[in-house]
Design a protein around this motif. Sequence first.
Motif: not given
Length: 207
Positions: A13-42
């Motif tokens: 989202y362009l405005k989020h990139a701008e609020e952190l002082g970052n440029k918008a990427p030219e292609s999707p920028m991906l990273f990952s999280k390990p599965t133990h980071a997952f917390a699911h529920g209502a």
Amino acid sequence: MDVRNIYCVGRNYLKHAEELGNKAPESPMLFSKPTHAFAHGAKKTLYFPVDRGAVHYEAELVIRFKSEWYEGASLDELIDGVAVGIDFTLREEQDKLKELRYPWLLSKGFRDSAAVGPFYSFEKGKWEDTSFELLKNGGVKQQGSPKNMIFDLEKLTAFAGKHLGLGQGDLLFTGTPEGVGPAVDGDVFKLTYNGQEAGTFQISMKK
């Protein structure tokens, strides 16, 4: 369905990139999280570290995949669920890692840092009209819609599928809009999906 991989899209989202002082990427920028980071529920309490600096919230739409990606596959063939989630970030730690040009994993992969509410049925025809919100202690902090994404879901899915592979049980956090900020002990985050409650998470940062 068990979670297999957690992929996340940065600066979609362009405005989020701008609020952190970052440029918008030219292609999707991906990273990952390990599965133990997952917390699911209502409704769930999330337990975060107290000695690693500020923890920031980033609300996002989360896609769940039901089958393996292949070239030309439609979104309806691949996706069976959508939820609203929060990508939590150790912001000070992330800034240090970025300065050193190190990977972000330590700032993104801590336990409970991928909080996801209940999943709803995915319908491609309604995707662009989806809206979501994050409320912190009753006040709206973030609002978003796929209409404002830099890279649409087709492009994100094709990019991730081609470069990383996608299959049953994989999740994709699709990026956060502007309005991110710090979480502190006792905060209550409520998520909404198309105006309906879509998960509540309380923060615990006690020693």
